[in-house]
Motif scaffolding. Sequence first.
Motif, PDB file in Angstrom:
ATOM      1  N   VAL A 244       0.865  -1.184   0.000  1.00 54.04           N
ATOM      2  CA  VAL A 244       0.000   0.000   0.000  1.00 54.04           C
ATOM      3  C   VAL A 244       0.897   1.227   0.000  1.00 54.04           C
ATOM      4  N   GLU A 245       0.820   2.004  -1.072  1.00 51.08           N
ATOM      5  CA  GLU A 245       1.694   3.152  -1.248  1.00 51.08           C
ATOM      6  C   GLU A 245       1.129   4.389  -0.547  1.00 51.08           C
ATOM      7  N   GLU A 246       1.971   5.417  -0.429  1.00 47.78           N
ATOM      8  CA  GLU A 246       1.557   6.647   0.252  1.00 47.78           C
ATOM      9  C   GLU A 246       0.892   7.631  -0.706  1.00 47.78           C
ATOM     10  N   VAL A 247       0.108   7.095  -1.622  1.00 45.10           N
ATOM     11  CA  VAL A 247      -0.714   7.900  -2.533  1.00 45.10           C
ATOM     12  C   VAL A 247      -2.114   7.299  -2.496  1.00 45.10           C
ATOM     13  N   PRO A 248      -3.158   8.092  -2.772  1.00 44.03           N
ATOM     14  CA  PRO A 248      -4.516   7.547  -2.657  1.00 44.03           C
ATOM     15  C   PRO A 248      -4.860   6.497  -3.702  1.00 44.03           C
ATOM     16  N   TYR A 249      -4.334   6.660  -4.937  1.00 43.96           N
ATOM     17  CA  TYR A 249      -4.685   5.732  -6.012  1.00 43.96           C
ATOM     18  C   TYR A 249      -3.446   5.399  -6.843  1.00 43.96           C
ATOM     19  N   ILE A 250      -3.435   4.179  -7.382  1.00 45.28           N
ATOM     20  CA  ILE A 250      -2.362   3.723  -8.259  1.00 45.28           C
ATOM     21  C   ILE A 250      -2.960   3.452  -9.637  1.00 45.28           C
ATOM     22  N   ALA A 251      -2.300   3.937 -10.680  1.00 41.99           N
ATOM     23  CA  ALA A 251      -2.772   3.688 -12.045  1.00 41.99           C
ATOM     24  C   ALA A 251      -2.752   2.186 -12.332  1.00 41.99           C
ATOM     25  N   LEU A 252      -3.722   1.706 -13.113  1.00 42.84           N
ATOM     26  CA  LEU A 252      -3.853   0.276 -13.382  1.00 42.84           C
ATOM     27  C   LEU A 252      -2.601  -0.304 -14.022  1.00 42.84           C
ATOM     28  N   GLU A 253      -1.960   0.486 -14.891  1.00 44.08           N
ATOM     29  CA  GLU A 253      -0.765  -0.033 -15.560  1.00 44.08           C
ATOM     30  C   GLU A 253       0.409  -0.212 -14.597  1.00 44.08           C
ATOM     31  N   ASN A 254       0.332   0.404 -13.412  1.00 43.76           N
ATOM     32  CA  ASN A 254       1.397   0.267 -12.410  1.00 43.76           C
ATOM     33  C   ASN A 254       1.012  -0.666 -11.268  1.00 43.76           C
ATOM     34  N   ARG A 255      -0.127  -1.338 -11.423  1.00 46.20           N
ATOM     35  CA  ARG A 255      -0.649  -2.166 -10.330  1.00 46.20           C
ATOM     36  C   ARG A 255       0.156  -3.441 -10.109  1.00 46.20           C
ATOM     37  N   LEU A 256       0.548  -4.104 -11.190  1.00 41.94           N
ATOM     38  CA  LEU A 256       1.068  -5.473 -11.101  1.00 41.94           C
ATOM     39  C   LEU A 256       2.521  -5.566 -11.553  1.00 41.94           C
ATOM     40  N   GLU A 257       3.317  -6.250 -10.740  1.00 48.47           N
ATOM     41  CA  GLU A 257       4.703  -6.585 -11.112  1.00 48.47           C
ATOM     42  C   GLU A 257       4.875  -8.093 -11.021  1.00 48.47           C
ATOM     43  N   VAL A 258       5.459  -8.695 -12.050  1.00 47.48           N
ATOM     44  CA  VAL A 258       5.752 -10.133 -12.029  1.00 47.48           C
ATOM     45  C   VAL A 258       7.217 -10.326 -12.406  1.00 47.48           C
ATOM     46  N   HIS A 259       7.972 -11.019 -11.532  1.00 46.06           N
ATOM     47  CA  HIS A 259       9.400 -11.270 -11.784  1.00 46.06           C
ATOM     48  C   HIS A 259       9.640 -12.783 -11.744  1.00 46.06           C
ATOM     49  N   ASP A 260      10.238 -13.290 -12.790  1.00 44.79           N
ATOM     50  CA  ASP A 260      10.563 -14.721 -12.864  1.00 44.79           C
ATOM     51  C   ASP A 260      11.842 -14.985 -12.065  1.00 44.79           C
ATOM     52  N   ALA A 261      11.706 -15.753 -10.970  1.00 49.18           N
ATOM     53  CA  ALA A 261      12.866 -16.059 -10.125  1.00 49.18           C
ATOM     54  C   ALA A 261      13.518 -17.378 -10.528  1.00 49.18           C
ATOM     55  N   GLY A 262      12.961 -18.085 -11.523  1.00 48.82           N
ATOM     56  CA  GLY A 262      13.536 -19.349 -11.981  1.00 48.82           C
ATOM     57  C   GLY A 262      12.950 -20.552 -11.276  1.00 48.82           C
ATOM     58  N   HIS A 263      13.039 -21.731 -11.970  1.00 47.77           N
ATOM     59  CA  HIS A 263      12.573 -23.005 -11.398  1.00 47.77           C
ATOM     60  C   HIS A 263      11.098 -22.970 -10.997  1.00 47.77           C
ATOM     61  N   GLY A 264      10.285 -22.219 -11.740  1.00 51.24           N
ATOM     62  CA  GLY A 264       8.845 -22.184 -11.457  1.00 51.24           C
ATOM     63  C   GLY A 264       8.448 -21.246 -10.340  1.00 51.24           C
ATOM     64  N   PHE A 265       9.387 -20.450  -9.837  1.00 49.54           N
ATOM     65  CA  PHE A 265       9.088 -19.487  -8.778  1.00 49.54           C
ATOM     66  C   PHE A 265       8.929 -18.087  -9.397  1.00 49.54           C
ATOM     67  N   TYR A 266       7.921 -17.360  -8.921  1.00 53.63           N
ATOM     68  CA  TYR A 266       7.665 -16.013  -9.426  1.00 53.63           C
ATOM     69  C   TYR A 266       7.382 -15.068  -8.244  1.00 53.63           C
TER      70      TYR A 266
END
Length: 611
Positions: A500-522
Amino acid sequence: MLGAIGVVFGDIGTSPLYALKESFIGPHPLAVDRLHIFGVLSLIFWSLMLIVTVKYVLVAMRAHNRGEGGSFALLALVSRHLGQSRWSGTLVVLGVLAASMFYGDAMLTPAISVLSAVEGLTVVEAELEPLVLPIAVAILVALFLIQARGTARVGALFGPIVLVYLATLAILGVSNIAAHPEILGILSPYWALEFFLYDTQLAFLAMGSVFLAVTGAETLYADMGHFGRKAVGLSWLSVAYPCLMLNYMGQGALLLGTPEAVQNPFYLMAPEWARLPLVFISTAATIIASQAVISGAFSVTHQAVQLGFLPRLRTLHTSEKAAGQIYIPAVNWGLLAMVLALVLGFGESTRLASAYGISVVGTMLITTLMLGFLVFKVWHWNRWLAAGTIGLFLLVDGTYFASNITKIPDGGWFPLAVASVLFTVLTTWATGRRLMRARLEEASIPLPVFIKSAAATTYRVRNTAVFMSASPDSIPSALLHNLKHNQVLHERVLILTVLVEEVPYIALENRLEVHDAGHGFYRVVLHYGFMEEVDIPRELAMIDSIGAPFDMMTASFFLGRQKLVASPDKPGMPLWRERLFAWMSKSSESAMESFKIPTNRVVELGSQVQI
């Protein structure tokens, strides 16, 4: 502007019901003569000018956090710009203290507003006095009972009703001013100065009652996000402020000719035939004022939960269109119990007025201090301009605060007691969460180390497992417990962190981050603003980079459920605060319900944590 008039000005708009009356017959009575009438009204006019118009409309509303105002929004705004500095701890304490004091205001506003409006019945007919308390209690109970239904439909009526009420204030004021037009002289600050020179001590004490005319000013700032700075500012300058001052001057004109009307100048301004309708429209306005502050309590509580100052509470959304319209049962019933205790305990608005004001002026003073950080450290105003502006605000707020302190023995202790309890609760939860995370991190393993040691040697089963984690870089305890007892890993493992960031709203394009850590872990990180609602299934459905589409019907969510054990041996908080934190944690809503995760997709794994 019509919406702003209906919601924002309900609180300050009902102040004429009791402010002038309490200034003369309150804890420090004044003689009803020309000097005191002119002096009090001049103080009211210039207080509204300096506090509401200059401080809030012209300065504070510029300090918005992407459109949102209020104590937590201002705290988040300043903290985001200052980062981790030596002032960070002070700012957090100020913000939490302001929020704690707001709840005292949320309890007192419905009590004094509704009670003072219903007391108009005794002006219509003195024999109706025994009915005042039962009617006030019935109205308040009904008001809190309808909260669960939401305010979307009722809200459409707020603007027109308050507009009619403000027009009524202006008409009553003008009709009385016509008999004594000399009352317009109160617009000169000379009379306020003359009042202080004549009897400095009495004038200082009277400011505690005069301040009642300004209560509700903080609402302008807190509700700015609903209607916008321009709509709130213009509706104040063009409608609310003129109507309020016309009514106050009308009450003063009435007292010049009829000093005995001081017992209830608001209702006695009206001709006898109009007093009963005036009771009805005033009661409607006080209900709206109460609704605004109740909705504000829900909003502040939601922000406190999102920013980590309160445990998760059951929150219901009462509108499919407006995300901000929420209902929190625990807050609703707690407020109702305290409001009824106030009404029945104090019995009349005059006695309640002694308790009212101190929490409001405390919040205003804290807002001024945080604005000081903003203009000096963030906006980098010219030093002389910044010092002069903040110095003026501190002088006005500080004087009113000092005057209101004198009301502590007469009832001012109540909001201070409420604020003290809530400040303890908020800070205990925030500190407890920090200690609990520190204990969990002591036993955690970095994600790369875990993958290297366990991924290749552990049996893998089909589908996707989601593990909630406070940190995206370490392994959550639920994953370790699952591996220890079940000795398997899923084909795809998502380490999910909600920030939860220190702003009231987050733009939808900045909502999700996915990082591949390898071996099926994300590593998956979801970003939310402090005004937003967390909905994990909705966000995870957007993932398309984990080797297969995310399927809610085949995914399993593993949630850690920590049983907290207060320990006198570990440094942290006093034992009683650790026990309070443990109880709050046990009473909080589960992450499954709060994050909208389907119950049939959840596995909870428990563990004990000493704090």
